[in-house]
Enzyme design. Structure first.
Site, PDB file in Angstrom:
ATOM      1  N   VAL A   1      42.221  41.465  35.449  1.00  0.00           N
ATOM      2  CA  VAL A   1      43.243  42.250  34.749  1.00  0.00           C
ATOM      3  C   VAL A   1      42.571  43.038  33.635  1.00  0.00           C
ATOM      4  CG1 VAL A   1      45.320  42.153  33.307  1.00  0.00           C
ATOM      5  CG2 VAL A   1      45.095  40.614  35.266  1.00  0.00           C
TER       6      VAL A   1
ATOM      7  N   ALA B   1      39.984  42.519  28.805  1.00  0.00           N
ATOM      8  CA  ALA B   1      40.150  42.190  30.225  1.00  0.00           C
ATOM      9  C   ALA B   1      39.979  40.687  30.406  1.00  0.00           C
ATOM     10  CB  ALA B   1      39.108  42.922  31.064  1.00  0.00           C
ATOM     11  N   LYS B   2      40.288  40.218  31.560  1.00  0.00           N
ATOM     12  CA  LYS B   2      39.975  38.827  31.924  1.00  0.00           C
ATOM     13  C   LYS B   2      39.966  38.744  33.438  1.00  0.00           C
ATOM     14  CE  LYS B   2      39.133  35.005  29.652  1.00  0.00           C
ATOM     15  NZ  LYS B   2      38.537  34.908  28.319  1.00  0.00           N
ATOM     16  N   GLY B   3      39.211  37.777  33.968  1.00  0.00           N
ATOM     17  CA  GLY B   3      39.186  37.570  35.408  1.00  0.00           C
ATOM     18  C   GLY B   3      39.179  36.096  35.715  1.00  0.00           C
TER      19      GLY B   3
END
Ligand code: NAD
Length: 435
Positions: A79, A124-126
């Site tokens: 995201v 962001a992050k994943g």
């Protein structure tokens, strides 16, 4: 020192999400704080709506050939919450608890964290839903490479720069960097941070979050007129953040009277020998059996009569239930989300000075930014330069948040969100809406 490429085994014991009471959903808690700051800033309704939505959400299926010859399919997310200030920055976690909702909220969190220390990054992050502890190194490598290939179009030093998070490490970042580089046809070190130093990582990155905690704690002590050599400290969590923060605060003259990890806590009113505790944790892989103090529980540690409490393990440890029993004068939030929204007002009433997570633990992402800058410039700094620049950024950010807190008569958390949101909002206003 040679880079430690082992995968983590001392996992953070994360509570089941179902366990959360309303007050304890860390992501709702973050958004409620966002709302309060947005209201105080009188954010225009259109911009409020923009900042409450992620820019981009990607969900992919990741087929992996397992060692037993069978194909397993994992789900992965990435995201990008907001990239108005620069490339998206945020970790990748491998965990069974990963969900799109959680990744979205963590990406928002990264947006505010980067903005509070004024880095030219978005958030962001994943995450990949998997249990890395049951997977071999080969399976993890194939999973990482296929996940990277699945999100390749967002990745890039100018667009989206991952880093390690829960259950990922330098080795995983090396695979991401290699996969990306193979796809574009040349080596691109700046596509990830938290890499091994030998391949473009930064000196000082591993200690950066704990060092940042030490720096802002010193600033808070100065602000409150508390002499550092008479300061007592309790640290919950003895991993990367907690052990480094404890060691550095001790070097600055504090008396670390209590430490803990997932196996329990230790109290010594004369001061814990932190180097001995680190050595013990390294060999025994936990603090269990440490002889340098009397045993206490993690709950006891939180309510000790100390000057500084440094939660550096889990979310939701200071809640409506125990906030009134906290005796520390300063809480430095090394962990993400250790205090629930319901506990905030109780701590305010008691006059506890809370250095909020988005500021207190921003040292890690700050040195990630330094790593990216060094990679892009192809010129690497000494550890001393890294630490000096980290100190400058952390001190300036602390002062800016404190200035706003004083001006608006709000606590440090609300002020930190106000600083972040106004920085992101200003860029949106200047850029306008592309149509
Ligand atoms: P880590 O895995 O290195 O250490 C976690 C520590 O917490 C371990 O000592 C573990 O035993 C302990 N722990 C686990 N469950 C516990 C429990 N129930 N009670 C008490 N202790 C418990 O993790 P870390 O990198 O030090 O991260 C700690 C916190 O800081 C997390 O919230 C993380 O998101 C946050 N954080 C870390 C960084 C970073 O650069 N490492 C940056 C920003 C925020």
């Amino acid at each position: 020192m040679a880079t430690d490429l082992r995968l983590p085994t001392d996992r953070i014991v994360r509570p089941d999400k179902d366990r959360f009471l309303d007050d304890e959903n860390p992501f709702e808690a973050m958004m409620s704080r966002f709302d309060r700051a947005a209201e105080l800033l009188d954010l225009e309704p259109g911009l409020y709506k923009v900042l409450r939505h992620p820019e981009k959400q990607i969900t992919i299926s990741i087929p992996v050939m397992m060692d037993n010859g069978e194909v397993e399919v994992f789900t992965g997310h990435r995201v990008l919450y907001n990239t108005s200030r620069g490339p998206a920055k945020g970790g990748i976690r491998f965990d069974l608890h990963v969900s799109l909702e959680e990744v979205k909220a963590l990406a928002a969190w990264m947006t505010w964290k980067c903005a509070v220390v004024n880095l030219p990054f978005g958030g962001a992050k994943g995450g990949v839903v998997c249990d890395p502890l049951t997977m071999s190194a080969g399976e993890l490598e194939r999973l990482t490479r296929r996940y990277t290939a699945g999100i390749i179009n967002t990745l890039g030093p100018d667009s989206d720069v991952p880093a390690p998070d829960v259950n990922t490490n330098e080795r995983v970042m090396a695979w991401v960097m290699d996969t990306y580089s193979m796809r574009v046809g040349h080596t691109v070190t700046a596509v990830v941070t938290g890499k091994p130093v030998e391949m473009g990582g930064s000196l000082g990155r591993r200690e950066a979050t704990g060092r940042g905690c030490m720096i802002v704690t010193k600033e808070a002590l100065k602000h409150l007129g508390m002499p550092i050599n008479k300061t007592t400290v309790a640290v919950q969590g003895f991993g990367n953040v907690g052990s480094v923060a404890a060691q550095l605060l001790k070097r600055e003259g504090c008396n670390i009277v209590a430490i803990s990890d997932r196996t329990g806590g230790y109290y010594n009113k004369n001061g814990i020998d932190i180097d001995a505790a680190i050595q013990h944790a390294r060999t025994a892989r936990s603090l269990e059996g440490f002889k340098g103090g009397d045993q206490i529980t993690n709950e006891d540690l939180l309510t000790l009569d100390v000057d500084v409490l440094l939660p550096a393990a889990l979310e939701n440890v200071i809640t409506k239930k125990n906030a009134s029993k906290i005796r520390a004068k300063i809480i430095c939030e090394g962990a993400n989300g250790p205090t629930t929204a319901g506990a905030d007002s109780i701590l305010d009433e008691k006059g506890v000075f809370v250095i909020p997570d988005i500021l207190a633990n921003a040292g890690g992402v700050t040195v990630s930014y330094f790593e990216w800058v060094q990679d892009r410039g192809g010129y690497f700094w000494t550890e001393e330069v890294v630490n000096d620049r980290l100190t400058e950024i952390m001190c300036n950010s602390f002062k800016e948040v404190l200035r706003l807190a004083t001006q608006h008569k709000v606590n440090m958390r609300t002020a930190a969100y106000m600083v972040s949101i106004s920085r992101v909002a200003t860029v949106h206003r200047l850029r306008g809406i592309y149509a």
